[in-house]
Scaffold this motif. Sequence first.
Motif, short mmCIF file in Angstrom:
data_model
loop_
_atom_site.label_atom_id
_atom_site.label_comp_id
_atom_site.label_asym_id
_atom_site.label_seq_id
_atom_site.Cartn_x
_atom_site.Cartn_y
_atom_site.Cartn_z
N ASP A 56 0.59 -0.99 -0.26
CA ASP A 56 -0.54 0.07 0.06
C ASP A 56 0.46 1.34 -0.04
OD1 ASP A 56 1.27 -0.03 2.68
OD2 ASP A 56 -0.62 0.24 3.52
N ASP A 57 1.99 0.67 -0.12
CA ASP A 57 2.96 2.26 -0.50
C ASP A 57 3.97 2.54 0.80
OD1 ASP A 57 2.51 2.68 -3.54
OD2 ASP A 57 1.03 4.04 -2.50
N ASP A 58 2.86 1.87 1.53
CA ASP A 58 3.75 2.48 3.17
C ASP A 58 4.65 0.22 4.02
OD1 ASP A 58 3.72 4.82 2.96
OD2 ASP A 58 1.13 4.01 4.22
N ALA A 59 3.43 -0.61 3.23
CA ALA A 59 4.07 -1.20 3.76
C ALA A 59 3.38 -3.05 2.57
CB ALA A 59 3.81 -2.20 5.50
N PHE A 60 4.24 -3.46 3.17
CA PHE A 60 3.51 -5.29 2.68
C PHE A 60 2.49 -5.94 3.17
CE2 PHE A 60 8.14 -5.79 1.41
CZ PHE A 60 7.81 -5.84 -0.19
N LEU A 61 1.27 -6.27 2.78
CA LEU A 61 -0.34 -6.41 3.88
C LEU A 61 -0.36 -6.98 3.71
CD1 LEU A 61 -2.50 -3.82 1.40
CD2 LEU A 61 -1.27 -3.51 3.25
N LEU A 62 1.09 -8.79 2.92
CA LEU A 62 0.91 -9.80 3.83
C LEU A 62 2.35 -9.97 3.71
CD1 LEU A 62 -1.29 -11.13 0.53
CD2 LEU A 62 -2.01 -10.44 2.98
N PRO A 63 2.78 -9.50 5.23
CA PRO A 63 3.93 -10.40 5.16
C PRO A 63 3.84 -11.32 5.73
CG PRO A 63 3.40 -8.44 6.85
CD PRO A 63 2.60 -8.63 5.89
N PRO A 64 5.40 -12.15 6.06
CA PRO A 64 4.88 -13.85 6.05
C PRO A 64 4.99 -14.02 7.22
CG PRO A 64 7.02 -13.00 5.56
CD PRO A 64 6.68 -12.15 5.19
N ALA A 65 5.92 -13.34 8.49
CA ALA A 65 5.25 -13.39 9.86
C ALA A 65 3.90 -13.03 10.23
CB ALA A 65 5.69 -12.42 10.25
N GLN A 66 2.52 -12.29 8.96
CA GLN A 66 1.35 -12.43 10.02
C GLN A 66 0.96 -12.60 8.98
OE1 GLN A 66 3.56 -9.48 9.19
NE2 GLN A 66 3.91 -9.61 11.79
N ASP A 272 6.69 -20.66 7.80
CA ASP A 272 8.56 -20.71 8.64
C ASP A 272 9.99 -20.83 7.50
OD1 ASP A 272 6.50 -21.33 10.30
OD2 ASP A 272 7.82 -23.82 10.90
N GLY A 273 9.63 -20.81 6.62
CA GLY A 273 10.97 -20.77 4.75
C GLY A 273 10.77 -19.15 4.82
N ARG A 274 9.26 -18.39 4.73
CA ARG A 274 9.33 -17.28 4.31
C ARG A 274 10.09 -16.54 5.16
NH1 ARG A 274 3.60 -17.26 0.57
NH2 ARG A 274 4.53 -17.87 -0.70
N ARG A 275 9.65 -16.99 6.63
CA ARG A 275 9.40 -15.89 7.44
C ARG A 275 11.18 -16.04 7.57
NH1 ARG A 275 5.52 -17.55 12.24
NH2 ARG A 275 6.71 -15.83 13.29
N LEU A 276 12.53 -16.95 7.99
CA LEU A 276 13.58 -16.58 7.44
C LEU A 276 14.50 -16.14 6.56
CD1 LEU A 276 15.58 -17.90 8.73
CD2 LEU A 276 15.40 -19.61 7.60
#
Length: 306
Positions: A56-66, A272-276
């Motif tokens: 959204d121009d500020d952050a990823f909306l679907l980050p792997p930690a969430q 788990d792999g994406r978060r790494l």
Amino acid sequence: MITAEVQTARITAKTMVRPDAGAVAIASASEPLPLILTTGPADVPLAALPWELLHDDDAFLLPPAQVTLTRHIALGRPTPVLRVKPPLRILLIEARPVGVPPLPPGQEAASLQNALAPLLQAGQVVIERLTPPTFEHLAGRLADTDDVQIVHFDGHGGFGALPAFAAAGASGDGSFLVFENDYCEPDPVDAARLAAALSGRQVRLLYASACQTAQAGADSLFTGLGPGLLLAGIPAVVAMQFSVSVAAALAFMQRFYRSLAQGKPLATCLADGRRLLFAPQHGLAWATPVLYLRDKDGDGQLFRIN
């Protein structure tokens, strides 16, 4: 079409952005929120989008930690869970044909053994190397003895037809894996050929550690490795939607299989792999691995060891 689940996911992600932190807050959840992107066979443009990079121009909306995003193609009945009498068998294909950029030999095999060490020592898992790493040998091996549950490909992949491979039969529209032929030359194998060898067997997961193997052609979703194998009845496919560095591929693969060895479902292994990989030194590599699941209602629990 885009399903209500994904529409809801986009709205939910946007409304949960915390401007002060510049990150998505998933309502104090300790584990990533599972989201399933469901598309129909004709939804090529939507299915081809890299949804992991929604921003959204500020952050990823679907980050792997969430958020854990997996892909599902609406095809009908899922493949049932396979009950396996130990050991679970992984067929490792390390293809290193001449005439293509060199890849380090043995690194992925060593990482795989390291990740699965407890299960290997307990006799719960066996890693078998396909020698020679030709497509014909793969098809023959699976036809002779139907006892392989995971096929792991380590090598080059691509999308479309590369000039050096054109004579070897690349289709020119879709993703492919580069096997060796009998003369150690490149042999690009597309989704249709691979599906013919894997379908109707015990194979429950194809892991393609190869660049651009999650991409599909403009005219058909099923020219992509993931959708094409789901159509053939393979329950799950891990593939790469972009090019990926050797270091990032190794890191993700080892974490993925380590989580699998702990009995986690595939969606959690992916998370788990994406978060790494969600670290500055890996850039956007965290968004490269993609998981396709044939079963929309599950999270990738494909087999149980009796």
